[in-house]
Write a protein that holds these residues in place. Structure first.
Motif, PDB file in Angstrom:
ATOM      1  N   ASP A   1      -4.376  -7.015   7.176  1.00 23.06           N
ATOM      2  CA  ASP A   1      -4.793  -5.023   6.686  1.00 23.06           C
ATOM      3  C   ASP A   1      -4.280  -4.578   8.335  1.00 23.06           C
ATOM      4  O   ASP A   1      -4.121  -4.620  10.036  1.00 23.06           O
ATOM      5  CB  ASP A   1      -6.629  -4.912   7.799  1.00 23.06           C
ATOM      6  CG  ASP A   1      -6.825  -3.708   8.046  1.00 23.06           C
ATOM      7  OD1 ASP A   1      -5.783  -2.792   8.295  1.00 23.06           O
ATOM      8  OD2 ASP A   1      -7.482  -3.477   7.257  1.00 23.06           O
TER       9      ASP A   1
ATOM     10  N   ASP B   1      -3.606  -1.518   9.214  1.00 25.15           N
ATOM     11  CA  ASP B   1      -3.738  -0.718  10.113  1.00 25.15           C
ATOM     12  C   ASP B   1      -4.205  -1.251  11.396  1.00 25.15           C
ATOM     13  O   ASP B   1      -4.422  -0.830  12.785  1.00 25.15           O
ATOM     14  CB  ASP B   1      -4.809   0.480   9.781  1.00 25.15           C
ATOM     15  CG  ASP B   1      -4.194   1.190   8.477  1.00 25.15           C
ATOM     16  OD1 ASP B   1      -2.793   1.502   8.748  1.00 25.15           O
ATOM     17  OD2 ASP B   1      -4.733   1.951   7.616  1.00 25.15           O
ATOM     18  N   LYS B   2      -5.348  -2.631  11.662  1.00 27.34           N
ATOM     19  CA  LYS B   2      -6.619  -2.936  12.339  1.00 27.34           C
ATOM     20  C   LYS B   2      -4.956  -4.035  13.202  1.00 27.34           C
ATOM     21  O   LYS B   2      -5.024  -4.445  14.576  1.00 27.34           O
ATOM     22  CB  LYS B   2      -6.998  -3.743  11.660  1.00 27.34           C
ATOM     23  CG  LYS B   2      -8.738  -2.887  11.063  1.00 27.34           C
ATOM     24  CD  LYS B   2      -9.770  -4.139  10.626  1.00 27.34           C
ATOM     25  CE  LYS B   2     -10.936  -3.217  10.253  1.00 27.34           C
ATOM     26  NZ  LYS B   2     -10.500  -2.333   8.888  1.00 27.34           N
TER      27      LYS B   2
ATOM     28  N   VAL C   1      -1.866  -3.070  13.864  1.00 29.05           N
ATOM     29  CA  VAL C   1      -1.361  -2.018  14.885  1.00 29.05           C
ATOM     30  C   VAL C   1      -2.262  -2.398  16.207  1.00 29.05           C
ATOM     31  O   VAL C   1      -1.502  -1.422  17.442  1.00 29.05           O
ATOM     32  CB  VAL C   1      -1.072  -0.565  14.045  1.00 29.05           C
ATOM     33  CG1 VAL C   1      -0.995   0.602  15.426  1.00 29.05           C
ATOM     34  CG2 VAL C   1      -0.105  -1.028  13.508  1.00 29.05           C
TER      35      VAL C   1
ATOM     36  N   ASP D   1       6.563   6.721   6.482  1.00 28.11           N
ATOM     37  CA  ASP D   1       5.531   6.714   4.977  1.00 28.11           C
ATOM     38  C   ASP D   1       5.943   7.516   4.251  1.00 28.11           C
ATOM     39  O   ASP D   1       6.374   8.674   4.260  1.00 28.11           O
ATOM     40  CB  ASP D   1       4.256   7.087   5.573  1.00 28.11           C
ATOM     41  CG  ASP D   1       2.995   6.582   4.927  1.00 28.11           C
ATOM     42  OD1 ASP D   1       3.299   6.807   4.043  1.00 28.11           O
ATOM     43  OD2 ASP D   1       2.438   6.936   5.635  1.00 28.11           O
TER      44      ASP D   1
ATOM     45  N   LYS E   1       5.455   6.020  10.914  1.00 30.08           N
ATOM     46  CA  LYS E   1       4.100   5.237  11.353  1.00 30.08           C
ATOM     47  C   LYS E   1       4.963   4.259  11.921  1.00 30.08           C
ATOM     48  O   LYS E   1       5.754   3.809  11.591  1.00 30.08           O
ATOM     49  CB  LYS E   1       3.484   5.379   9.833  1.00 30.08           C
ATOM     50  CG  LYS E   1       3.852   4.506   9.162  1.00 30.08           C
ATOM     51  CD  LYS E   1       2.461   4.363   7.958  1.00 30.08           C
ATOM     52  CE  LYS E   1       3.270   3.453   7.440  1.00 30.08           C
ATOM     53  NZ  LYS E   1       2.120   2.460   5.943  1.00 30.08           N
TER      54      LYS E   1
ATOM     55  N   VAL F   1       4.672  -0.008  11.869  1.00 28.64           N
ATOM     56  CA  VAL F   1       3.466  -0.995  11.316  1.00 28.64           C
ATOM     57  C   VAL F   1       4.102  -2.345  12.005  1.00 28.64           C
ATOM     58  O   VAL F   1       5.181  -2.883  12.555  1.00 28.64           O
ATOM     59  CB  VAL F   1       4.489  -0.810  10.106  1.00 28.64           C
ATOM     60  CG1 VAL F   1       4.181   0.127   9.115  1.00 28.64           C
ATOM     61  CG2 VAL F   1       5.846  -1.198  10.138  1.00 28.64           C
TER      62      VAL F   1
ATOM     63  N   ASP G   1      -0.611  -5.696   4.069  1.00 26.89           N
ATOM     64  CA  ASP G   1      -1.729  -4.390   2.836  1.00 26.89           C
ATOM     65  C   ASP G   1      -1.892  -5.398   1.027  1.00 26.89           C
ATOM     66  O   ASP G   1      -1.293  -4.101   0.674  1.00 26.89           O
ATOM     67  CB  ASP G   1      -1.449  -3.416   2.632  1.00 26.89           C
ATOM     68  CG  ASP G   1      -2.065  -2.697   3.914  1.00 26.89           C
ATOM     69  OD1 ASP G   1      -2.647  -3.519   4.257  1.00 26.89           O
ATOM     70  OD2 ASP G   1      -1.151  -1.853   4.772  1.00 26.89           O
TER      71      ASP G   1
END
Length: 445
Positions: free
Chosen positions: A287, A289-290, A292, A327, A334, A336, A364
């Motif tokens: 994941d 986002d988590k 980061v 993105d 963004k 990553v 992802d």
């Protein structure tokens, strides 16, 4: 076979898809093992197999049932008379001291009644497949014990004698009484009228079924799409260990969903003899986002086996940096995560003894990760997809104990190294698959 001994589908060679020449079989064959109940069952030959006063080697693959705490003998030869004693005793015994150190040994009873024993350097857990071999060398008058192709000990054997009765599988004899019945599985029993050299015994422990395929037995198979509630059953391997979700881990119908904070899943371990050859594979997704939100240097375990002070081994992710990218959906910049996969051990100082992936880990999206430990060679290998990443690396095996963990790892006495992402499946085999071609056929996707 006698006394309720039966053949079952838990054979150490596993599912055979090719013959001894490497040619595909029209119909795959499930290898069978010998299941013994620990009280009455055994197997024996009709006549004498060995001259126990001369050179010999005996070996077998053995899996002791979990929870059995007593001495058990997998191989010996019964005398046809008491001579040189008043009653019948075993001339040699390949035995497991359950409840007495949990160690394997090769012992002989000399002609004067003294016992000489070559014992393993470490305990071997129950419930796992282990290759055990004993050797008597008539030239040096020594006995030796090997576990998983590795020499454990050699000791003087005294003056050996000739026992001319039948070979026994799964029991011994002492003072005319049969005893030490084995409870568990036995397979690939082999006997030579010669003292095999170390490299030959290592070859036996590799259990190659042809030049290109190794015998591997599926001992655990957890697929999230077969889960229900907080449990994932293993209904396919034949060993039946359930996996239990912990923390806030959940099932979404296809995967175990992990938040990277306290979510995980565990099964009773160890699943394999961690000092013997094994193959582990997982289908995992990170994941982004988590990740980061984690600090650079964060490590997370995809799957691994616990031992006293950490993980005996594991498939890992290490966060090595952050990168700003555009993105494509929003046309905005963004951040990553950037990191790499590892297979091996993470010690208490945070240092890896592991093989690292060549390319950065994809986030992802599901990735096939496979780790292989070749015990006789003493090396580990990492495959991403079906491609080997880097060279095989020397690895010192550490015996596992306690939980088999998914999505977390142990350091010291504390669980940490939580993985943010999803895991669709985990499978483990006893035995080291030979190469990417065998992975692709056996693992499949």
């Amino acid at each position: 076979m006698s006394g309720a001994a039966v053949r079952d589908d838990r054979g150490r060679r596993g599912l055979l898809t090719h013959d001894a020449t490497g040619a595909p079989l029209a119909t795959p064959v499930t290898d069978k093992g010998l299941s013994l109940n620990g009280t009455t069952s055994y197997a024996a030959t009709a006549g004498t197999v060995l001259d126990t006063s001369a050179y010999y080697t005996v070996s077998a693959w053995v899996r002791i049932d979990a929870g059995v705490s007593r001495t058990m003998t997998v191989l010996t030869q019964t005398p046809d008379s008491g001579s040189p004693f008043g009653k019948k005793y075993i001339p040699f015994g390949l035995s497991y001291a359950g409840g007495g150190g949990d160690t394997w040994s090769m012992s002989v009873l000399d002609s004067g009644g003294a016992i000489h024993k070559a014992s393993a350097q470490r305990a071997t857990p129950r419930g796992v497949w282990t290759h055990v071999a004993g050797v008597y060398d008539a030239a040096t008058k020594k006995i030796s014990l090997y576990l998983n192709g590795v020499l454990q000990a050699s000791v003087d054997a005294g003056t050996v004698w000739k026992a001319t009765g039948p070979l026994q599988i799964g029991r011994g004899i002492w003072a005319d009484a049969y005893t030490d019945y084995l409870q568990g599985s036995v397979d690939e029993v082999s006997v030579w009228r010669w003292a095999l050299p170390a490299d030959a015994i290592a070859g036996e422990a590799q259990l190659m079924t042809s030049d290109e395929y190794a015998g591997v037995e599926l001992v655990a198979d957890w697929s999230a799409d077969r889960g229900s509630g907080g449990t994932i059953a293993d209904n396919t391997s034949g060993y039946g260990r359930p996996m239990t979700l912990a923390g806030g881990a959940s099932l979404d119908g296809e995967s175990i969903v992990l938040d990277g904070v306290d979510d995980a899943a565990t099964a009773t371990g160890p699943v394999v003899d961690d000092t013997g050859s094994f193959t582990v594979t997982a289908l995992a997704s990170l994941d982004a986002d988590k990740l980061v939100g984690k600090q650079v240097g964060y490590t997370a375990q995809v799957v691994g086996q616990r031992t006293a002070d950490g993980s005996a081994w594991g498939l890992w992710y290490e966060l090595t940096g952050m990168e700003d990218v555009l993105d494509p959906d929003t046309a905005e910049e963004k951040t990553v995560p950037v990191g790499f996969w590892h297979f091996g051990r993470l010690d208490a100082t945070g240092t890896f003894s592991a093989v690292e992936s060549v390319a950065a880990a994809v986030t992802d999206g599901m990735v096939r990760l496979t780790g292989v430990f070749d015990a006789p060679a003493g090396t580990i290998s990492l495959y991403v997809g079906y491609e080997q990443n880097g060279d095989a690396q020397a690895f010192t095996a550490k015996p596992g104990s306690g939980d088999f963990a998914v999505g977390k790892g142990l350091t010291g006495s504390a669980w940490q190294h939580y993985l943010p992402g999803r895991i669709a499946e985990v499978r483990v085999w006893a035995g080291a698959m030979a190469d990417g071609a065998q992975f692709e056929e056996t693992v499949g996707d």
